[in-house]
Write a protein that holds these residues in place. Sequence first.
Motif, PDB file in Angstrom:
ATOM      1  N   LEU A 119       0.837  -1.206   0.000  1.00  0.00           N
ATOM      2  CA  LEU A 119       0.000   0.000   0.000  1.00  0.00           C
ATOM      3  C   LEU A 119       0.867   1.249   0.000  1.00  0.00           C
ATOM      4  CD1 LEU A 119      -2.889  -0.874   2.455  1.00  0.00           C
ATOM      5  CD2 LEU A 119      -2.793  -1.104  -0.002  1.00  0.00           C
ATOM      6  N   ALA A 120       1.976   1.217   0.760  1.00  0.00           N
ATOM      7  CA  ALA A 120       2.857   2.386   0.796  1.00  0.00           C
ATOM      8  C   ALA A 120       3.495   2.622  -0.566  1.00  0.00           C
ATOM      9  CB  ALA A 120       3.926   2.194   1.865  1.00  0.00           C
ATOM     10  N   LEU A 121       3.925   1.532  -1.225  1.00  0.00           N
ATOM     11  CA  LEU A 121       4.507   1.675  -2.564  1.00  0.00           C
ATOM     12  C   LEU A 121       3.500   2.281  -3.528  1.00  0.00           C
ATOM     13  CD1 LEU A 121       6.655   1.055  -4.740  1.00  0.00           C
ATOM     14  CD2 LEU A 121       5.555  -1.132  -5.013  1.00  0.00           C
ATOM     15  N   ALA A 122       2.250   1.777  -3.468  1.00  0.00           N
ATOM     16  CA  ALA A 122       1.221   2.308  -4.360  1.00  0.00           C
ATOM     17  C   ALA A 122       0.960   3.777  -4.073  1.00  0.00           C
ATOM     18  CB  ALA A 122      -0.059   1.496  -4.213  1.00  0.00           C
ATOM     19  N   ALA A 123       0.981   4.166  -2.778  1.00  0.00           N
ATOM     20  CA  ALA A 123       0.753   5.571  -2.432  1.00  0.00           C
ATOM     21  C   ALA A 123       1.872   6.445  -2.984  1.00  0.00           C
ATOM     22  CB  ALA A 123       0.657   5.720  -0.917  1.00  0.00           C
ATOM     23  N   ILE A 124       3.121   5.951  -2.894  1.00  0.00           N
ATOM     24  CA  ILE A 124       4.246   6.744  -3.415  1.00  0.00           C
ATOM     25  C   ILE A 124       4.114   6.921  -4.926  1.00  0.00           C
ATOM     26  CG2 ILE A 124       6.737   6.713  -3.774  1.00  0.00           C
ATOM     27  CD1 ILE A 124       6.948   5.287  -1.072  1.00  0.00           C
ATOM     28  N   LEU A 125       3.816   5.816  -5.647  1.00  0.00           N
ATOM     29  CA  LEU A 125       3.686   5.916  -7.109  1.00  0.00           C
ATOM     30  C   LEU A 125       2.533   6.844  -7.486  1.00  0.00           C
ATOM     31  CD1 LEU A 125       4.294   2.295  -8.377  1.00  0.00           C
ATOM     32  CD2 LEU A 125       5.769   4.250  -8.608  1.00  0.00           C
ATOM     33  N   PHE A 126       1.422   6.750  -6.739  1.00  0.00           N
ATOM     34  CA  PHE A 126       0.267   7.614  -7.020  1.00  0.00           C
ATOM     35  C   PHE A 126       0.648   9.078  -6.837  1.00  0.00           C
ATOM     36  CE2 PHE A 126      -3.667   9.767  -6.025  1.00  0.00           C
ATOM     37  CZ  PHE A 126      -4.534   9.241  -6.944  1.00  0.00           C
ATOM     38  N   SER A 127       1.426   9.362  -5.765  1.00  0.00           N
ATOM     39  CA  SER A 127       1.796  10.754  -5.511  1.00  0.00           C
ATOM     40  C   SER A 127       2.717  11.286  -6.597  1.00  0.00           C
ATOM     41  CB  SER A 127       2.473  10.880  -4.153  1.00  0.00           C
ATOM     42  OG  SER A 127       1.589  10.475  -3.153  1.00  0.00           O
ATOM     43  N   ILE A 128       3.652  10.425  -7.076  1.00  0.00           N
ATOM     44  CA  ILE A 128       4.536  10.871  -8.157  1.00  0.00           C
ATOM     45  C   ILE A 128       3.710  11.179  -9.406  1.00  0.00           C
ATOM     46  CG2 ILE A 128       6.432  10.171  -9.655  1.00  0.00           C
ATOM     47  CD1 ILE A 128       7.529   8.549  -7.373  1.00  0.00           C
ATOM     48  N   LEU A 146      -3.069   5.172 -12.476  1.00  0.00           N
ATOM     49  CA  LEU A 146      -3.948   4.006 -12.629  1.00  0.00           C
ATOM     50  C   LEU A 146      -3.216   2.726 -12.232  1.00  0.00           C
ATOM     51  CD1 LEU A 146      -5.606   5.032 -15.947  1.00  0.00           C
ATOM     52  CD2 LEU A 146      -6.803   4.609 -13.857  1.00  0.00           C
ATOM     53  N   ASN A 147      -1.918   2.646 -12.572  1.00  0.00           N
ATOM     54  CA  ASN A 147      -1.137   1.470 -12.206  1.00  0.00           C
ATOM     55  C   ASN A 147      -0.998   1.335 -10.698  1.00  0.00           C
ATOM     56  OD1 ASN A 147       0.439  -0.466 -13.990  1.00  0.00           O
ATOM     57  ND2 ASN A 147       0.211   1.365 -15.214  1.00  0.00           N
ATOM     58  N   ALA A 148      -0.821   2.462 -10.011  1.00  0.00           N
ATOM     59  CA  ALA A 148      -0.711   2.426  -8.553  1.00  0.00           C
ATOM     60  C   ALA A 148      -1.982   1.866  -7.936  1.00  0.00           C
ATOM     61  CB  ALA A 148      -0.425   3.833  -8.025  1.00  0.00           C
ATOM     62  N   VAL A 149      -3.124   2.282  -8.479  1.00  0.00           N
ATOM     63  CA  VAL A 149      -4.394   1.767  -7.956  1.00  0.00           C
ATOM     64  C   VAL A 149      -4.508   0.264  -8.210  1.00  0.00           C
ATOM     65  CG1 VAL A 149      -6.873   1.958  -8.164  1.00  0.00           C
ATOM     66  CG2 VAL A 149      -5.487   3.984  -8.178  1.00  0.00           C
ATOM     67  N   ASN A 150      -4.021  -0.189  -9.370  1.00  0.00           N
ATOM     68  CA  ASN A 150      -4.066  -1.625  -9.665  1.00  0.00           C
ATOM     69  C   ASN A 150      -3.241  -2.423  -8.668  1.00  0.00           C
ATOM     70  OD1 ASN A 150      -5.753  -1.419 -11.781  1.00  0.00           O
ATOM     71  ND2 ASN A 150      -4.158  -1.441 -13.336  1.00  0.00           N
ATOM     72  N   ILE A 151      -2.078  -1.874  -8.251  1.00  0.00           N
ATOM     73  CA  ILE A 151      -1.264  -2.568  -7.244  1.00  0.00           C
ATOM     74  C   ILE A 151      -2.080  -2.749  -5.966  1.00  0.00           C
ATOM     75  CG2 ILE A 151       0.786  -2.408  -5.803  1.00  0.00           C
ATOM     76  CD1 ILE A 151       2.166  -0.976  -7.981  1.00  0.00           C
ATOM     77  N   ASN A 152      -2.803  -1.698  -5.562  1.00  0.00           N
ATOM     78  CA  ASN A 152      -3.646  -1.812  -4.368  1.00  0.00           C
ATOM     79  C   ASN A 152      -4.660  -2.935  -4.511  1.00  0.00           C
ATOM     80  OD1 ASN A 152      -2.561   0.102  -2.804  1.00  0.00           O
ATOM     81  ND2 ASN A 152      -4.215   1.565  -3.009  1.00  0.00           N
TER      82      ASN A 152
END
Lengths: 101, 169
Positions: free
Chosen positions: A7-16, A38-44
């Motif tokens: 979840l933290a990784l996805a949050a970082i990618l989403f913020s970038i 969109l990819n960050a959300v898919n990781i979640n």
Amino acid sequence: MNITSYLALAAILFSIGLYGVITKRNAVMVLFSIELMLNAVNINLVAFAKYGIFPSISGQVFSLFSIAIAAAEAAVGIAILIALYRNKGTVEADKYNSMKG
Amino acid sequence: MNINGEFIAFFIFSVLAIGGAVFMINLTRVMHMALALAFTFFSIAGLYVLLDAPFLAVIQILIYTGAVSILMIFGIMLTKHKDEDKVAPFTVHKLLSLLGVGGFLAIVIWIIYRNPFFSTGEPQAAAFKVTDLGKAMFKTYMIPFEVTSILLLVALIGAIVLAKREEKK
């Protein structure tokens, strides 16, 4: 491994991706940043499918639908971009202001 | 946290993904940005393998690293990028965006890590096979699947109509 790392990784990618959408002036790069979000959300979704409170395959199915819709969005976005470029002669997102009142 | 193979693989893939994304933000030439983002998509496919989703990993490589990246490169090549070698100045707008996005990220990370809902020990992990995915896709989610196919058809026609050169009258 637990779910918080994913979840933290996805949050970082989403913020970038969000930073790219806000600051980039090139319209192609704005589209790229949207794809990253969109990819960050898919990781979640996939992480919850494996490590959630109720693990279920539905997360992966939702992720597949999300990928299909993102692909459609990219195609239509590039088409709109090319039509705009033909009319305006630029890809700077700041110059697309003909709908400004 | 104990160090095992999954942790090492997660660490490598996450560093590659975040590194590709940061490079995409910082590079100046548009084509280099496209390559950095393709690299990020590839690393995310590796994360899907770690999360027991091999089918999604293959789809990620096919759709994102292959199709979407090539589509974006077409978009880059069909348009002109004049001032791409200039380093953009650091403006107030960028500073404010950085602060806003940083605050958003801090809040989200804080919520993720303090919520006991997620962090009660090692959660139970479920193993899925591709056959499970196919059964769920074509039994439970049959109607959304068909609707998605219609959506893709509409997007295809819409993209052709939008990008077609208008006839002069």
